[in-house]
Write a protein that holds these residues in place. Structure first.
Motif, PDB file in Angstrom:
ATOM      1  N   PHE A  30      -0.789  -2.595  -0.609  1.00 33.59           N
ATOM      2  CA  PHE A  30       0.615  -2.803  -0.954  1.00 33.59           C
ATOM      3  C   PHE A  30       1.306  -1.510  -0.572  1.00 33.59           C
ATOM      4  CE2 PHE A  30       4.477  -2.704  -3.296  1.00 33.59           C
ATOM      5  CZ  PHE A  30       4.833  -4.011  -3.604  1.00 33.59           C
ATOM      6  N   ASP A  31       2.172  -1.556   0.437  1.00 31.95           N
ATOM      7  CA  ASP A  31       2.771  -0.349   1.002  1.00 31.95           C
ATOM      8  C   ASP A  31       4.023   0.043   0.214  1.00 31.95           C
ATOM      9  OD1 ASP A  31       3.637   1.704   2.557  1.00 31.95           O
ATOM     10  OD2 ASP A  31       3.516   0.635   4.465  1.00 31.95           O
ATOM     11  N   THR A  83       1.315   8.047  -1.134  1.00 28.67           N
ATOM     12  CA  THR A  83       0.438   8.757  -0.190  1.00 28.67           C
ATOM     13  C   THR A  83       1.051   8.925   1.199  1.00 28.67           C
ATOM     14  OG1 THR A  83      -0.641   6.709   0.539  1.00 28.67           O
ATOM     15  CG2 THR A  83      -1.606   7.850  -1.364  1.00 28.67           C
ATOM     16  N   ALA A  84       2.349   8.656   1.340  1.00 25.81           N
ATOM     17  CA  ALA A  84       2.986   8.691   2.663  1.00 25.81           C
ATOM     18  C   ALA A  84       3.087  10.130   3.173  1.00 25.81           C
ATOM     19  CB  ALA A  84       4.364   8.029   2.607  1.00 25.81           C
ATOM     20  N   PHE A 105      -0.586   3.793  -2.564  1.00 22.94           N
ATOM     21  CA  PHE A 105      -0.593   3.866  -1.102  1.00 22.94           C
ATOM     22  C   PHE A 105       0.795   3.607  -0.528  1.00 22.94           C
ATOM     23  CE2 PHE A 105      -0.638   1.381   2.826  1.00 22.94           C
ATOM     24  CZ  PHE A 105      -1.146   2.333   3.690  1.00 22.94           C
ATOM     25  N   ALA A 106       1.150   4.339   0.528  1.00 22.00           N
ATOM     26  CA  ALA A 106       2.400   4.116   1.269  1.00 22.00           C
ATOM     27  C   ALA A 106       2.248   4.706   2.663  1.00 22.00           C
ATOM     28  CB  ALA A 106       3.595   4.740   0.553  1.00 22.00           C
ATOM     29  N   SER A 107       2.990   4.147   3.616  1.00 22.52           N
ATOM     30  CA  SER A 107       2.856   4.590   5.008  1.00 22.52           C
ATOM     31  C   SER A 107       4.092   5.272   5.561  1.00 22.52           C
ATOM     32  CB  SER A 107       2.547   3.385   5.902  1.00 22.52           C
ATOM     33  OG  SER A 107       3.688   2.534   5.998  1.00 22.52           O
ATOM     34  N   ILE A 116      -2.833   1.901   9.967  1.00 21.28           N
ATOM     35  CA  ILE A 116      -3.276   3.188  10.500  1.00 21.28           C
ATOM     36  C   ILE A 116      -3.205   4.258   9.420  1.00 21.28           C
ATOM     37  CG2 ILE A 116      -2.778   4.990  12.179  1.00 21.28           C
ATOM     38  CD1 ILE A 116      -1.770   2.785  14.070  1.00 21.28           C
ATOM     39  N   SER A 117      -2.142   4.232   8.602  1.00 15.27           N
ATOM     40  CA  SER A 117      -2.040   5.193   7.501  1.00 15.27           C
ATOM     41  C   SER A 117      -3.206   5.047   6.538  1.00 15.27           C
ATOM     42  CB  SER A 117      -0.711   5.003   6.758  1.00 15.27           C
ATOM     43  OG  SER A 117       0.384   5.313   7.597  1.00 15.27           O
ATOM     44  N   ALA A 118      -3.604   3.799   6.270  1.00 14.22           N
ATOM     45  CA  ALA A 118      -4.757   3.578   5.401  1.00 14.22           C
ATOM     46  C   ALA A 118      -6.015   4.203   5.983  1.00 14.22           C
ATOM     47  CB  ALA A 118      -4.958   2.081   5.178  1.00 14.22           C
TER      48      ALA A 118
END
Length: 274
Positions: A30-31, A83-84, A105-107, A116-118
């Motif tokens: 979940f971004d 986490t961006a 989590f965030a991108s 890709i961020s993950a």
């Protein structure tokens, strides 16, 4: 080197995302991505204290204030951190010092790509030894509860700093790659730093973590191909960010297909015969 014409960035880096999902089966992303003014300790603490039912998410790992706010975080369970971000030391500090139930989590899309961020952010959760349940919470579980208006669910205390000594040879690689990425962002030609990064990967085959060095060389090959085809695209730096992260997270598997699909740039005779 295998040329990949019209390389698609996500497809090129898909194996690295798949590694994260393989290590945490059933993962749901979940971004999530609010910016507060930096260096305002009273204001940043007062907001979650005065509004305990509000969920305040600090963007970009709370980087500008992470040096002090991590200590307050455990007493402010409605204060969360996304986490961006991309600098390895900051992500390592975030995953080590902040309770995992307060990390989401965030991108930073559209500047970042969710999957890709993950691939590089969640490598830190794996490297530092967070449990599968904690990684699921970070990846999407807690954010889904926020979106549904449900209470936050704790995921245990912060794991704290680790005593494990760094891998000296991989630290050299990470340093050169980080310099390359930061220089590229500012329009500086990264050629010299990337050449040093390649030389730093030129290790004997029998050395510990030799596959990690090989995987990093592969990412540098992919960067060169992608940058040649998309010289003005900022996301080309993703290859360097991931490579620097891989150098700092050697305990997390590298995709086997990355090692099997090609041999990278020629290596020195000294390294081959050492």
């Amino acid at each position: 080197m295998v040329r990949m014409l019209d390389m698609n960035l996500f497809e090129a880096l898909r194996p690295w995302t798949e590694v994260v999902f393989e290590q945490a089966p059933g993962l749901e992303l979940f971004d999530a991505h609010t910016h507060l003014g930096q260096n305002d300790p009273d204001g940043m603490k007062q907001t979650p204290e005065d509004f305990p039912n509000a969920k305040l998410i600090l963007a970009h790992a709370g980087t500008s204030d992470l040096s002090w706010i991590w200590r307050a975080a455990a007493d402010l369970p409605n204060l969360l951190f996304d986490t961006a971000w991309w600098i390895p030391a900051d992500l390592e500090a975030l995953f080590s010092l902040v309770p995992p139930g307060q990390i989401v989590f965030a991108s930073d899309a559209p500047y970042g790509n969710t999957f890709i961020s993950a691939s590089f952010q969640l490598r830190w959760a794996l490297q530092l030894g967070l449990s599968a349940d904690q990684i699921h919470s970070i990846a999407g579980g807690q954010s889904l509860r926020i979106a549904a208006g449900e209470p936050l669910q704790p995921a245990g205390p912060a794991i704290g700093e680790r005593d494990k000594a760094p891998h000296l040879l991989l630290e050299r690689v990470a340093f050169f790659l980080l310099f390359s990425a930061m220089g590229s962002m500012r329009g500086v030609d990264p050629t010299e730093m990337l050449a040093l990064a390649r030389l730093a990967c030129d290790v004997p085959d029998e050395i510990d973590d030799a596959p990690v060095f090989a995987a990093i060389r592969g990412l540098l090959d992919d960067y060169e191909v992608y940058a040649a085809e998309h010289p003005e695209e900022r996301r080309r730096i993703t290859f360097l960010i991931l490579a620097a992260t891989v150098a700092r997270t050697p305990d997390v598997p590298v995709p086997p297909g990355v090692l099997n699909r090609r041999d990278s740039a020629p290596r020195s005779a000294a390294a081959r015969s050492a």
